[in-house]
Design an enzyme around this catalytic site. Sequence first.
Site, mmCIF file in Angstrom:
data_model
loop_
_atom_site.group_PDB
_atom_site.id
_atom_site.type_symbol
_atom_site.label_atom_id
_atom_site.label_comp_id
_atom_site.label_asym_id
_atom_site.label_seq_id
_atom_site.Cartn_x
_atom_site.Cartn_y
_atom_site.Cartn_z
ATOM 1 C CG ASP A 1 -2.213 0.766 1.050
ATOM 2 O OD1 ASP A 1 -3.277 0.103 1.016
ATOM 3 O OD2 ASP A 1 -2.190 2.008 0.915
ATOM 4 C CB VAL B 1 -0.647 -0.153 -7.769
ATOM 5 C CG1 VAL B 1 -0.769 -1.044 -6.549
ATOM 6 C CG2 VAL B 1 -1.753 0.904 -7.807
ATOM 7 C CE1 TYR C 1 -13.485 3.089 -8.322
ATOM 8 C CE2 TYR C 1 -15.657 2.446 -9.104
ATOM 9 C CZ TYR C 1 -14.581 2.245 -8.263
ATOM 10 O OH TYR C 1 -14.594 1.193 -7.382
ATOM 11 C CE LYS D 1 -12.248 -0.325 -9.263
ATOM 12 N NZ LYS D 1 -11.143 -1.112 -8.668
ATOM 13 C CB THR E 1 -17.722 3.544 0.626
ATOM 14 O OG1 THR E 1 -17.598 2.478 1.572
ATOM 15 C CG2 THR E 1 -17.353 3.054 -0.756
HETATM 16 N N1 LIG Z 1 -16.115 -0.143 -1.149
HETATM 17 C C1 LIG Z 1 -16.882 -0.314 -2.229
HETATM 18 O O1 LIG Z 1 -18.099 -0.085 -2.202
HETATM 19 C C2 LIG Z 1 -16.242 -0.802 -3.512
HETATM 20 C C3 LIG Z 1 -17.097 -1.289 -4.515
HETATM 21 C C4 LIG Z 1 -16.537 -1.766 -5.692
HETATM 22 C C5 LIG Z 1 -15.164 -1.780 -5.848
HETATM 23 N N2 LIG Z 1 -14.355 -1.293 -4.863
HETATM 24 C C6 LIG Z 1 -12.898 -1.369 -5.095
HETATM 25 O O2 LIG Z 1 -12.316 -2.193 -4.107
HETATM 26 C C7 LIG Z 1 -10.942 -1.860 -3.956
HETATM 27 C C8 LIG Z 1 -10.617 -1.737 -2.472
HETATM 28 O O3 LIG Z 1 -11.303 -0.640 -1.934
HETATM 29 P P1 LIG Z 1 -11.943 -0.614 -0.481
HETATM 30 O O4 LIG Z 1 -13.334 -0.127 -0.666
HETATM 31 O O5 LIG Z 1 -11.697 -1.900 0.189
HETATM 32 O O6 LIG Z 1 -11.190 0.595 0.250
HETATM 33 P P2 LIG Z 1 -9.757 0.738 0.946
HETATM 34 O O7 LIG Z 1 -9.616 2.194 1.248
HETATM 35 O O8 LIG Z 1 -9.520 -0.220 2.029
HETATM 36 O O9 LIG Z 1 -8.764 0.292 -0.204
HETATM 37 C C9 LIG Z 1 -8.066 1.109 -1.040
HETATM 38 C C10 LIG Z 1 -6.589 1.067 -0.621
HETATM 39 O O10 LIG Z 1 -5.819 1.388 -1.774
HETATM 40 C C11 LIG Z 1 -4.743 2.179 -1.336
HETATM 41 N N3 LIG Z 1 -4.203 2.924 -2.472
HETATM 42 C C12 LIG Z 1 -4.712 4.006 -3.098
HETATM 43 N N4 LIG Z 1 -3.913 4.380 -4.095
HETATM 44 C C13 LIG Z 1 -2.868 3.513 -4.112
HETATM 45 C C14 LIG Z 1 -1.702 3.365 -4.912
HETATM 46 N N5 LIG Z 1 -1.433 4.223 -5.904
HETATM 47 N N6 LIG Z 1 -0.859 2.344 -4.655
HETATM 48 C C15 LIG Z 1 -1.120 1.474 -3.645
HETATM 49 N N7 LIG Z 1 -2.182 1.569 -2.836
HETATM 50 C C16 LIG Z 1 -3.048 2.580 -3.078
HETATM 51 C C17 LIG Z 1 -5.300 3.058 -0.232
HETATM 52 O O11 LIG Z 1 -4.271 3.570 0.601
HETATM 53 C C18 LIG Z 1 -6.226 2.077 0.479
HETATM 54 O O12 LIG Z 1 -5.555 1.417 1.534
HETATM 55 C C19 LIG Z 1 -10.714 -0.587 -4.765
HETATM 56 O O13 LIG Z 1 -10.116 -0.922 -5.994
HETATM 57 C C20 LIG Z 1 -12.131 -0.071 -4.981
HETATM 58 O O14 LIG Z 1 -12.245 0.705 -6.154
HETATM 59 C C21 LIG Z 1 -14.857 -0.819 -3.688
#
Ligand SMILES: NC(=O)c1ccc[n+]([C@@H]2O[C@H](COP(=O)([O-])OP(=O)(O)OC[C@H]3O[C@@H](n4cnc5c(N)ncnc54)[C@H](O)[C@@H]3O)[C@@H](O)[C@H]2O)c1
Length: 256
Positions: free
Chosen positions: A43, A70, A161, A165, A199
């Site tokens: 991360d 990433v 987004y 995605k 979120t």
């Molecule tokens: N929460 C939802 O409703 C939802 C729904 C669909 C998809 N997602 C996707 O799920 C994934 C995880 O999200 P989450 O909701 O668990 O939130 P989360 O905040 O736990 O996860 C996102 C993580 O990515 C890290 N991050 C951001 N930019 C980065 C980079 N450049 N390099 C490395 N790390 C980086 C952040 O520090 C964070 O820890 C994401 O890809 C998100 O788009 C989330």
Amino acid sequence: MRLEGKVALISGAAAGLRRELMGFGGASAWMFLREGARVMLGDINEELGERSASQMRDEGYDARFVRLDVTQEQDWIDAVKATVDAFGKLDVLVNNAGTGAQQNVEDTTVEIWDGQMNVHAKGAFLGMKHAIPEMRRAGGGSIVNISSINGLVGSPTSTAYHAAKAAVRLLTKNAAMQYAGESIRVNSVHPGYAWTPLTEKNFSIKEHLDERVARVPMGRICDADEIANGILYLASDESSFVTGSELVIDGGMTAQ
Ligand SMILES: NC(=O)c1ccc[n+]([C@@H]2O[C@H](COP(=O)([O-])OP(=O)(O)OC[C@H]3O[C@@H](n4cnc5c(N)ncnc54)[C@H](O)[C@@H]3O)[C@@H](O)[C@H]2O)c1
């Protein structure tokens, strides 16, 4: 012990503190560890990632943290090397890191567009590019790319987004075709609305939450464990004949 002996690298996995709100990466890390894997958390949030990994070690699990942006190729090279140096091999990659961007077409700047494509599409591409040689050496592997329902259907917001995605969805199928013969499976997960650090702020506003819940046939949003269960299935050998597929976990939202 559904992942016994496996080594996993999970991006965006910093939010994995017990008794606090976890993201999909942090929740998956705990699940993988409980099922017998050794896990490298990656991360950009070093402080939180180090604390999460340390808490996992305190519970007796083999977890480490590596700083990983990433969007940066050298970071991926270093993170894959750190994983193999620590655990001897790499079997599972979860491309989970992400950020949101809610602007519509006209409000999306080129910077927002590039940022979304970089963190989601380029991030997953670079992760696969540098993990695959190690998976080949290990005799196979499983890559799980976290897309979204927003990679499947449209909505009135979040232009960049959605595009990013959706790119992850097809990138997944393309890589699945290329590496199927080498037992390297590549699948995407499409979560619906979930409570996570990403979120939390938005869904804490009642009108925003109500508006989302109204779209979901099951009448609720989910927690990170409900997504991590799907990630675990695709990471494990239980999904040994599954590649190029998309696992939708959305309470029925995109079935309408
Ligand atoms: N929460 C939802 O409703 C939802 C729904 C669909 C998809 N997602 C996707 O799920 C994934 C995880 O999200 P989450 O909701 O668990 O939130 P989360 O905040 O736990 O996860 C996102 C993580 O990515 C890290 N991050 C951001 N930019 C980065 C980079 N450049 N390099 C490395 N790390 C980086 C952040 O520090 C964070 O820890 C994401 O890809 C998100 O788009 C989330």
